[in-house]
Design an enzyme around this catalytic site. Structure first.
Site, mmCIF file in Angstrom:
data_model
loop_
_atom_site.group_PDB
_atom_site.id
_atom_site.type_symbol
_atom_site.label_atom_id
_atom_site.label_comp_id
_atom_site.label_asym_id
_atom_site.label_seq_id
_atom_site.Cartn_x
_atom_site.Cartn_y
_atom_site.Cartn_z
ATOM 1 N N GLY A 116 0.822 -1.198 0.000
ATOM 2 C CA GLY A 116 0.000 0.000 0.000
ATOM 3 C C GLY A 116 0.857 1.248 0.000
ATOM 4 O O GLY A 116 2.007 1.238 0.440
ATOM 5 N N ASP B 78 -11.273 9.102 9.026
ATOM 6 C CA ASP B 78 -11.133 8.507 7.699
ATOM 7 C C ASP B 78 -11.717 7.090 7.689
ATOM 8 O O ASP B 78 -11.060 6.124 7.324
ATOM 9 C CB ASP B 78 -9.663 8.504 7.275
ATOM 10 C CG ASP B 78 -9.513 8.341 5.765
ATOM 11 O OD1 ASP B 78 -10.541 8.391 5.049
ATOM 12 O OD2 ASP B 78 -8.369 8.153 5.301
#
Ligand SMILES: *[C@@H]1O[C@H](CO)[C@@H](O)[C@H](O)[C@H]1NC(C)=O
Ligand SMILES: *[C@@H]1O[C@H](CO)[C@@H](O)[C@H](O)[C@H]1NC(C)=O
Ligand SMILES: *[C@@H]1O[C@H](CO)[C@@H](O)[C@H](O)[C@H]1NC(C)=O
Ligand SMILES: *[C@@H]1O[C@H](CO)[C@@H](O)[C@H](O)[C@H]1NC(C)=O
Ligand SMILES: *[C@@H]1O[C@H](CO)[C@@H](O)[C@H](O)[C@H]1NC(C)=O
Ligand SMILES: *[C@@H]1O[C@H](CO)[C@@H](O)[C@H](O)[C@H]1NC(C)=O
Ligand SMILES: *[C@@H]1O[C@H](CO)[C@@H](O)[C@H](O)[C@H]1NC(C)=O
Length: 833
Positions: A499, A616
């Site tokens: 990622g 988030d």
């Protein structure tokens, strides 16, 4: 009212005093100890059981019969006298403080005049629970221990002989307050692993209370008058087990279990693996217990690492029956990294169909260590009342409260009466269910779903100053040398990147001992400041929860900023929903995942004095472990969490497009309700299995939140759900779930539910799916949603460009102005970076 902080302080002070030798103990508000059938007081291990005559005004019984024996073969003087209760009898105890109370009944049958107590046959009930049903005790003494949450200002304990020729007896009894913290409301279920709420209304019977590796602990050595027995008789294979004792190592910590949960003599002894006898150290140590099938059990496992010489040495697995309930358990991180800190876990079993209950411990298989080991310090097995409110047999209280004295009544009359009663009962049950359903909704408001154990929630007291300096290393995760990080990631091999985020790259890694980890390496040029790196380490070290991804360690050598997290085998929730080849998740799996992540967020919002806002929340930040258990990642700092997200996220984005709370950018005020909004979008994503923004779709479909709300408002969400779920969701479960998601997306934060409410509603949706709510006519009709012709599927792509307005939204994201009162201000990114 005392605040949580003060209560914690009190607990802390009392544990210090305790350790200093001032055993304060618990001072029960209600404390009835009765030496039944005796005219004199009797002190047993420092506790005075009062004479029965002085207590007689609380007993109503047809005949006053005081029995006594002078047999000297009796071990406990309490057993030398008894009350004979010939006919229905009731003890009524005034209760000054409602809440859980011990009820202990002492029995020892002997013969008194024409009463042969070995022949007695009777039932005992308390409040609305059946404790004993047609109970008979031939010989030997027996203490039965129950705990019941008493909800009124009196407790009526009824003794009912089984028939007119029978009678009841009791030698001594106790009704004593239990501290509230002993049985909290929630636990975990074991198959599948999940949350369990509602222990407060359970009557419990202690069937086993075991001190692993240690001697019997008598009531006088336990602050709550409990008895703990040694474990030897329960061991499946004694050769595999070794007893260890190190009472001095037990360190009660603030916020963790207190000596009331279990005394040092329990936490300070343990059974470990006897690897000396068995060179191949891959084996389990197992205990077997006899239980009654047809009941659920609450199992409490007590741990305290008294065997390791340093932190993070011991990783082991725990099994109940064949289910693994804890994998790679590392006790040292459970309680503020204190070695020797007590810790416990509560599990609720399913209805047992076997008469054996097995508890095993074994070494971790995935994390190899020099000397594999596993420990268990104590174990409690508590039987839970069945759906009829009984702890013994199947009869409910209504059936036992009248003894079957009229044996002459004809069978036919009995049958007719039976049918009549059944009809009446059915009607009454139906009405009760109705009321209960309403009550359940009220219960929701006060319900505090907390972690699986009393000790897991750590307070963020003022003693930690986030974002300034890293506190003493012992409080934090493990500090890795840079070389170890290079080894783990094959020198930061590009192909190991899983990622990329604003902070830097995330690599898959393997530590020397074989542990898989996710390694997040801060980009020195990134906007990520050193202060935030430190803040995150401290945050993650102190906020540990089953449903939050946990930090294993960090590396700050050579100006590096590297964080090491537990590796989540199954990647992101997002990947399991769409855009990958992974098999589709079942509805139940999806519900469990939503419940798990809601639990993690609820903990962030409420687990400390100041709410932590994730900022988030999205499906890419919900990670799944090897058992598909959900853990929230990237919390507290939207810009520093592990960004294991394949999609590119601009470094300027705070919060993610498609999940953003409209009120957040309208009023520039951040509250927990912004997370609730984003979570609502995740819920729709879970049920519709499509991206939250898909610019290739026709305009009205681009934004999932808008599209789903449009269908939900007309009550036809089923038209756009994931085709894989069609026909597999019970309509009630779908309705509850969709309503919950809809409420999360309310325009104004104040109209949105709290994360705790969301959690409750999701659990309710799960129950509705499993139809465990009995006697609910609505749910029992098992008609499912028929085959649907979904309007949306991947073939429906239509080229459309994103509207200008939508593009503009992305530049509105980077809002840092926040409501200071609700946000832990240190977590908020400094202006202007
Ligand atoms: C037993 O103890 C209670 C209080 O502990 C006291 O009030 C009572 O007088 C005592 N009775 C006898 C018979 O000593
Ligand atoms: C009391 O009952 C038990 C069990 O039925 C029996 O074994 C015992 O002999 C009886 N004792 C007397 C004194 O009747
Ligand atoms: C106790 O009495 C009940 C009801 O009369 C009867 O069914 C049961 O068998 C008796 N129990 C024993 C152990 O004899
Ligand atoms: C006992 O029940 C009441 C509701 O009647 C509940 O509020 C309370 O939390 C329960 N107490 C315990 C210790 O479970
Ligand atoms: C129990 O307490 C007694 C003194 O009250 C003490 O001598 C004994 O060692 C204690 N036993 C345990 C197992 O702690
Ligand atoms: C330990 O017990 C569990 C559960 O029964 C089982 O799955 C596992 O294979 C056992 N481990 C060993 C080494 O026997
Ligand atoms: C135990 O009894 C309570 C109160 O009657 C009930 O709410 C609960 O569901 C029962 N427990 C089980 C496991 O059925």
């Amino acid at each position: 009212m005392m605040g949580i902080g003060e209560i914690r302080l009190l607990i802390w002070v009392s544990s210090i005093l305790y350790l200093a030798g001032f055993s304060l103990g618990f001072n029960p508000v209600d404390n009835y100890l009765i030496n039944c059938g005796s005219p004199s007081n009797l002190s047993v291990g420092g506790r005075v059981f009062v004479a029965d005559n002085s207590a007689s005004q609380i007993l109503s019984t047809p005949k006053n019969i005081f029995a006594s024996t002078n047999s000297n073969s009796i071990d406990l003087p309490l057993y030398q006298t008894a009350r004979i209760l010939d006919g229905i009898s009731q003890y009524t105890f005034p209760i000054s403080k409602p809440g859980r109370h011990w009820i202990r009944l002492y029995f020892f049958p002997f013969v008194y005049t024409n009463y042969n107590m070995s022949m007695a046959n009777f039932s005992v009930s308390a409040q609305d629970f059946v404790l004993l049903s047609n109970f008979q005790l031939q010989k030997d003494s027996m203490v039965k221990e129950y705990s019941v949450n008493i909800t009124s200002n009196k407790l009526v304990l009824s003794f009912t002989p089984s028939d007119s020729s029978s009678f009841a007896f009791v030698n001594a009894l106790e009704v004593v307050s239990v501290p509230d913290e002993i049985i909290t409301d929630d636990a975990q279920t074991i198959n599948p692993l999940g949350g369990y709420q509602g222990l407060w209304k359970q009557a419990l019977e202690t069937v086993f209370r075991v001190n692993m590796g240690g001697p019997t602990i008598s009531p006088s050595n336990d602050t709550l008058g409990r008895t703990w027995v040694p474990d030897q008789d329960f061991l499946l294979n004694k050769n595999l087990a070794k007893s260890v004792s190190n009472i001095a190592a037990v360190t009660y910590v603030s916020g963790g279990p207190t000596p009331d949960i279990a005394p040092p003599s329990v936490y300070g002894t343990a059974v470990e693996m006897n690897s000396a006898n068995v060179p191949n150290s891959n084996f389990n140590v197992t205990w077997n217990f006899d239980v009654n099938p047809g009941f659920q059990y609450l199992i409490r496992l007590h741990f305290c690492d008294i065997v390791s010489s340093s932190l993070n040495q011991l990783y082991f697995n725990v099994y109940i029956n064949t289910w693994s309930v804890a994998l790679n358990l590392d006790l040292s991180i459970q309680q503020i990294n204190t070695l020797g800190a007590p810790y416990y876990m509560d599990f609720v079993t399913g209805l047992s169909d076997s008469s054996k209950l097995r508890v095993s411990i074994g070494p971790s298989i995935t994390i190899t260590s020099v000397s594999p080991n596993a420990i268990l310090n104590g174990l409690e097995v508590m039987k839970m009342n069945n759906s009829r409110g009984s702890l013994d047999g199947v009869a409910s209280i209504t059936l036992i409260s009248q003894p079957s004295s009229k044996k002459s009544v004809g069978v036919i009359v009995g049958v007719v009466l039976g049918v009549f009663i059944a009809v009446v009962l059915a009607v009454v049950l139906f009405l009760i269910c109705r009321r209960r359903q309403m009550a359940r909704h009220q219960h929701l408001k006060t319900w505090a779903p907390f972690s699986m154990n009393g000790g897991n929630s750590l307070s963020m007291g003022s003693k930690y100053s986030y974002g300034t300096t890293i506190n003493t290393a012992s409080n934090l995760g493990y500090r890795f040398p840079f070389a170890a990080m290079q080894d783990a990631t094959n020198n930061f091999e590009e192909s190991w990147v899983v990622g990329v985020g604003g902070f830097g790259k995330v690599y898959k890694g393997v530590l020397k001992d074989g542990t898989k980890v996710a390694v997040k390496r801060g980009n020195p040029q990134s906007q990520q400041g050193l202060a935030e790196f430190r803040t995150e380490i401290e945050m993650l070290s102190h906020f540990r929860h089953r449903h939050l991804v946990s930090l294993i360690g960090y590396c700050d050598e050579r100006n590096e900023m590297i964080l090491v997290y537990e590796y989540m085998e199954n990647g992101t929730l997002k990947n399991h929903l769409y855009g990958s080849e992974l098999p589709s998740l079942s509805w139940k799996e999806r519900l469990d995942i939503c419940i798990g992540s809601a639990r993690g967020l609820h903990y962030l919002h409420t687990g400390s004095t100041k709410a932590i806002i994730h900022r988030d929340v999205k499906s890419a930040n919900i990670l799944l472990d090897e058992n598909l258990m959900a853990k929230v990642a990237d919390f507290g700092l939207s810009k520093t969490g592990p960004e294991i997200d394949q999609t590119h996220v601009s470094t300027a984005v705070k919060g993610s497009f498609g999940y953003l709370d409209p009120e957040y950018y309208r009023r520039q005020q951040l509250t927990e309700k912004s997370d609730v909004y984003s979570f609502g979008v995740v819920l729709f994503e879970v049920i519709c299995a499509r991206p939250v923004i898909n610019p290739s779709l026709p305009r009205e479909m681009v934004n999932l939140a808008e599209w789903a709300m449009k269908w939900q408002k007309i009550g036809q969400l089923e038209n756009i759900i994931d085709p894989n779920l069609a026909g597999k969701i019970r309509p009630d479960s779908l309705r509850k779930f969709a309503e919950t998601a809809e409420k999360c997306l309310a325009d104004y934060g104040v109209d949105r539910p709290s994360m705790g409410d969301v959690l409750w509603n999701l659990e309710y949706a799960l129950q509705l799916q499993e139809a465990v709510i009995q006697d609910d006519p609505e749910v029992n009709s098992t008609n499912q949603i028929g085959e649907l012709s979904p309007l949306v599927n991947n073939a429906d792509y239509v080229e459309t460009s994103v509207t200008a307005a939508q593009l503009e939204m992305s530049s509105l994201d980077d809002l840092s102005a926040v409501s200071v009162s609700r946000v832990f201000s240190q977590l908020v990114k400094a202006e202007g970076r």
